[in-house]
Write an enzyme that holds these catalytic residues in place. Structure first.
Site, PDB file in Angstrom:
ATOM      1  N   CYS A   1      -1.186  -0.600   2.346  1.00  0.00           N
ATOM      2  CA  CYS A   1      -1.356   0.213   1.172  1.00  0.00           C
ATOM      3  C   CYS A   1      -2.581   0.552   0.525  1.00  0.00           C
ATOM      4  O   CYS A   1      -2.811  -0.430  -0.474  1.00  0.00           O
ATOM      5  CB  CYS A   1       0.014   0.535   0.279  1.00  0.00           C
ATOM      6  SG  CYS A   1      -0.152   1.295  -1.360  1.00  0.00           S
TER       7      CYS A   1
ATOM      8  N   CYS B   1      -2.215   0.266  -3.359  1.00  0.00           N
ATOM      9  CA  CYS B   1      -1.656  -0.901  -3.678  1.00  0.00           C
ATOM     10  C   CYS B   1      -2.942  -1.706  -3.968  1.00  0.00           C
ATOM     11  O   CYS B   1      -2.907  -2.620  -5.101  1.00  0.00           O
ATOM     12  CB  CYS B   1      -0.822  -1.509  -2.674  1.00  0.00           C
ATOM     13  SG  CYS B   1       0.729  -0.390  -2.745  1.00  0.00           S
TER      14      CYS B   1
END
Length: 148
Positions: free
Chosen positions: A70, A73
């Site tokens: 991600c 993230c």
């Protein structure tokens, strides 16, 4: 004299520690492994350790549900790490890799990542998705801790 006790789970060995609340500022160490209970770093946890930390923390717990694939993230990770340094012993920061802990992600109803969840006394206070700059993250945490 009745001294209030505080419980805190060790980030290294996950032993539940208990000590007088006034000793929180004394750099407490784990009774089992002798590691410092506050390292200034977020603690990586799995499904078992996550529940242990939430249910046995005498201070609020902020959890970052993330995954290594991600992009948001990964870009948020340094902010979360910086937050851990800033909050010291006032807030426990945990990280859960949802790729490695898929059942946990389902159990916690994680639908997008990154997702942040704030807990106090074992109860969820707030949840949000997305990556924030540090000032917004601090404001979000303070807002929800003072409202509760």
């Amino acid at each position: 004299m009745n001294t209030q006790k505080i419980r805190l789970v060790c980030g290294e060995c996950h032993t539940i520690n208990q000590f007088p609340a006034e000793r929180l500022d004394d750099t407490p160490i784990c009774a089992q492994c002798k590691s410092h209970l506050f390292s200034g770093e977020p603690i990586n946890v799995n499904s078992t350790n996550l529940i242990r930390h939430i249910e046995n923390s005498g201070i609020p717990v902020l959890i970052d549900f993330w995954a290594p694939w991600c992009g948001p993230c990964l870009s948020f990770a340094p902010t979360f790490k910086e937050m851990a340094k800033i909050v010291g012993n006032q807030l426990r920061l945990l990280k859960v890799d949802t790729q490695d802990n898929q059942q946990t992600a389902m159990d916690f109803n994680i639908r997008s990542i990154p997702t942040l969840a704030l807990y106090r006394d074992g109860e969820e206070l707030a949840r949000t998705s997305g990556a924030f700059p540090l000032p917004q993250l601090q404001q979000w945490v303070i807002q929800h801790l003072t409202e509760a």
